[in-house]
Design an enzyme around this catalytic site. Structure first.
Site: not given
Ligand code: NDP
Length: 275
Positions: A16-17, A67, A129, A104
């Site tokens: 974490s940053l 979350k 997503g 977010d």
């Molecule tokens: P979640 O675990 O809640 O959701 C993950 C999502 O990714 C789901 O929709 C899942 O689909 C999909 N997914 C996972 N693997 C694959 C794949 N191989 N191909 C296609 N779809 C895939 O995670 P979050 O929503 O919390 O986070 C998502 C991203 O956002 C992360 O990378 C996180 O680091 C980033 N993030 C960045 C923030 C920032 O401040 N920059 C803040 C919050 C998040 P399925 O439903 O089918 O499993």
């Protein structure tokens, strides 16, 4: 008097940053604070957070996978947290109760609008997503003036559930992941999947990219490299990662806790140089 206590809770959390960002913000105002990264497994999350606040903790950031649990344990919920059903910020209220926020969506839109100078009005937007982060940003993209929002998720039920929760069928629709090659092109493509973080490559057709389109990956660093590489190869006008969003969401939390909004740009530039 000991410094005020803040923390970020996650599992894992060593990457974490947030401690670095909050200390840099605090320095701008000469505020002394302690900000720790606390690794806690899901089974212990609620009890650990309650103990942190009972011991005088003032505020907490919350990241994966907690979350939804953070939202559930809070007594008050902001509009953004209620829409998303998840919280990334918890604040201690004066009466000892806890308030949940979700920053977010605001963080992403501010990063796009102010740092990258992207006016979202009128954009046909594709959201890849439908997890926690997608819930956090979807409403905010519409609030910012997106003309349409198409949600595509690997598991279609989650995309349908998000579209149903938004309840704007004239602007929001879902499509199947397998149909990505035939669903047209978009002005803005937001990657809110965790594929990059998990080391999986997304196979996306170039046909998704409209003329002068903008691509935004919520993840950053190596996790965003695949999507941003695809975006550049497809000719995107901007291909941005989520580092700026991270700093902006942290600034929102800081403002909630300290009543002062930090200057995010020097902190963003410092992290960008280190990335
Ligand atoms: P979640 O675990 O809640 O959701 C993950 C999502 O990714 C789901 O929709 C899942 O689909 C999909 N997914 C996972 N693997 C694959 C794949 N191989 N191909 C296609 N779809 C895939 O995670 P979050 O929503 O919390 O986070 C998502 C991203 O956002 C992360 O990378 C996180 O680091 C980033 N993030 C960045 C923030 C920032 O401040 N920059 C803040 C919050 C998040 P399925 O439903 O089918 O499993």
């Amino acid at each position: 008097m000991p410094p005020a206590q803040f923390a970020v809770f996650g599992h894992p959390i060593s990457h974490s940053l947030s401690p670095t960002i909050h200390q840099a913000f605090a320095q701008q105002f000469g505020i002394a604070l302690e900000y720790r990264a606390i690794d806690v497994p899901p089974a212990d999350f609620t009890a650990t957070v309650r103990r942190f606040f009972a011991d005088g903790g003032r505020g907490a950031n919350v990241t994966l996978p907690h979350k939804a649990a953070a939202f559930a344990l809070a007594d008050q919920h902001s509009v953004a947290a209620t829409r998303a059903g998840t919280a990334n910020v918890l604040s201690a209220l004066d009466d000892g109760r806890l308030a949940a926020h979700n920053t977010d969506g605001d963080g992403m839109v501010r990063d796009l609008a102010e740092r990258h100078r992207v006016d979202l009005r009128g954009h046909d937007t594709l959201l890849l997503g439908a997890g926690g982060a997608a819930h956090g940003v979807a409403w905010r993209l519409l609030d910012a003036g997106a003309q349409s929002l198409t949600i595509v998720n690997r598991s279609p039920e989650a995309a349908d559930a998000l579209a149903d929760a938004i309840g704007e069928p004239a602007r929001v629709r879902t499509r199947y992941w397998d149909d990505l090659a035939s669903i047209g092109s978009y002005d803005l493509i937001v990657n809110a999947t965790s594929a990059g973080v998990l080391g999986a490559a997304l196979q996306l057709p170039f046909s998704l990219l409209g003329n002068r389109a903008v691509c935004y990956d919520l993840s950053y660093g190596q996790a965003a490299a695949g999507f941003l590489g695809w975006a550049k190869a497809a000719g995107a006008r901007h291909a941005c990662d989520g580092l700026g969003m991270l700093v902006e969401t942290a600034a929102d939390a800081f403002a909630l806790w300290h009543g002062q909004r930090p200057d995010t740009e020097p902190v963003y530039q410092q992290l960008r140089r280190q990335a």
